[in-house]
Design an enzyme around this catalytic site. Structure first.
Site, short mmCIF file in Angstrom:
data_model
loop_
_atom_site.label_atom_id
_atom_site.label_comp_id
_atom_site.label_asym_id
_atom_site.label_seq_id
_atom_site.Cartn_x
_atom_site.Cartn_y
_atom_site.Cartn_z
N PRO A 2 0.83 -1.21 0.00
CA PRO A 2 0.00 0.00 0.00
C PRO A 2 0.87 1.26 0.00
O PRO A 2 1.84 1.35 0.74
CB PRO A 2 -0.79 -0.11 1.31
CG PRO A 2 -0.66 -1.52 1.74
CD PRO A 2 0.62 -2.03 1.19
N GLU A 3 0.51 2.21 -0.86
CA GLU A 3 1.21 3.49 -0.89
C GLU A 3 0.22 4.57 -0.41
O GLU A 3 -0.84 4.24 0.11
CB GLU A 3 1.74 3.75 -2.30
CG GLU A 3 2.75 2.65 -2.71
CD GLU A 3 3.34 2.83 -4.10
OE1 GLU A 3 3.35 3.94 -4.63
OE2 GLU A 3 3.80 1.82 -4.66
N LYS A 69 2.77 7.17 4.59
CA LYS A 69 2.11 5.87 4.48
C LYS A 69 1.70 5.32 5.85
O LYS A 69 1.41 4.14 5.99
CB LYS A 69 3.03 4.86 3.79
CG LYS A 69 3.42 5.25 2.37
CD LYS A 69 4.34 4.18 1.77
CE LYS A 69 5.18 4.73 0.65
NZ LYS A 69 6.22 3.79 0.22
N ARG A 279 14.44 -2.31 -5.89
CA ARG A 279 13.09 -2.61 -6.38
C ARG A 279 13.09 -2.80 -7.88
O ARG A 279 13.85 -2.15 -8.60
CB ARG A 279 12.12 -1.46 -6.02
CG ARG A 279 12.08 -1.11 -4.55
CD ARG A 279 11.46 -2.21 -3.71
NE ARG A 279 10.09 -2.50 -4.11
CZ ARG A 279 9.03 -1.84 -3.67
NH1 ARG A 279 9.18 -0.84 -2.81
NH2 ARG A 279 7.81 -2.14 -4.07
#
Ligand SMILES: [Zn+2]
Length: 289
Positions: A2-3, A69, A279
């Site tokens: 989740p961002e 976040k 990433r």
């Protein structure tokens, strides 16, 4: 993972069902208890399970806010304090009358923390992969990394903060994707929205910040803000385990031009993947220079 838009969606839903209510009881799963007994810190940080329960039981939920976040619950019991939650990879909150009402079995099986609220309903935290975090803090500064977060991207000063750091000696030679995913430089923009913004701006994710003009940097920042806002309106992105508190999925993933794509949505070229800042970064070798 989740961002910002997904966390914002969760906060907007938790707020009306929880503010003003009291946490009458707190339950912690055996999995978390066992992890803590073994010296691991699964989900609940820096406090024993029983201490966590004792601290929160009887507290009133005064405010629920998003910061980057993180979800900040302001609680009151004698005095005000914070419960700061990060959803990690797969954390999800559910507001239900009973745990059996949680929509999917995979979430039901991984409920780790349950608050019984004064209206008789449950606010349950499920976390399949257990990378979520809960911290009881007297104040924000008790967990110093929170103080290092960049300003909210929608707030005044966030653009100047981004430009100042992106042009600083420490960062100017770094890959732009790594910079925009750094929570100390821009709050709340993770891999998904960084990938989308760079694709929209036709900027190669590995391009050094110093090789992007100031005008383009400003446009990139504005594009990130626009994508975050668009995603909030779409209910966030559902990549794997993100759900809102009613178990619903967001729809932003249907609007992606690049994230998770095998082919460029604009020119049809096969996309490439690079590792940047640990990433996987998907990009179009034709459109993004
Ligand atoms: Zn392309």
């Amino acid at each position: 993972m989740p961002e910002l838009p997904e966390v914002e969606g969760v906060v907007r839903q938790i707020r009306p069902v929880s503010i003003g209510k009291k946490i009458e009881a707190v339950a912690v799963s055996d999995v978390i208890r066992l992890s803590k007994e073994n010296g691991k810190e699964a989900i609940i940080k820096r406090i024993e399970a029983d201490g966590f329960i004792e601290r929160l039981t009887g507290a009133q939920i005064v405010q629920v806010e998003r910061r980057s976040k993180y979800i900040y619950f302001t609680l009151r019991k004698d005095n005000e304090f914070l419960l700061v939650n990060h959803l990690g990879m797969s954390g999800a909150w559910f507001y239900v009358d009973q745990l059996q009402s949680i929509p999917e079995d995979k979430f039901r099986r991984h409920v780790h923390i349950v608050f019984t609220l004064s209206d008789g309903n449950l606010l349950a935290f499920s976390d399949i992969r257990r990378f979520g975090e809960m911290r009881v803090l007297q104040q924000e500064g008790d967990f110093p990394p929170l103080l290092l977060m960049a300003p909210e991207p929608f707030h005044e000063g966030a653009l100047e903060h981004f430009l100042a750091l992106a042009e600083s000696p420490k960062y100017k030679n770094k890959a732009i994707k790594e910079i925009i995913m750094d929570g100390q430089i821009i709050s709340g923009c993770g891999n998904i929205y960084a990938t989308e913004a760079l694709f929209k701006m036709k900027i190669h994710p590995k391009r050094a910040a110093s090789r992007i003009s100031r005008k383009r940097k400003v446009e990139l920042f504005e594009s990130i803000v626009a994508i975050l806002q668009e995603s909030i309106r779409a209910g966030g992105s559902t990549i794997s385990d993100y759900r809102d508190i009613n178990g619903e999925s967001g729809s932003m993933q249907n609007r992606f031009g690049m994230y998770g794509k095998k082919q460029c949505a604009d020119c049809g070229t096969e996309t490439k993947t690079l590792k940047i800042g640990g990433r996987a970064s998907v990009y179009c070798p034709t459109c993004q220079k």
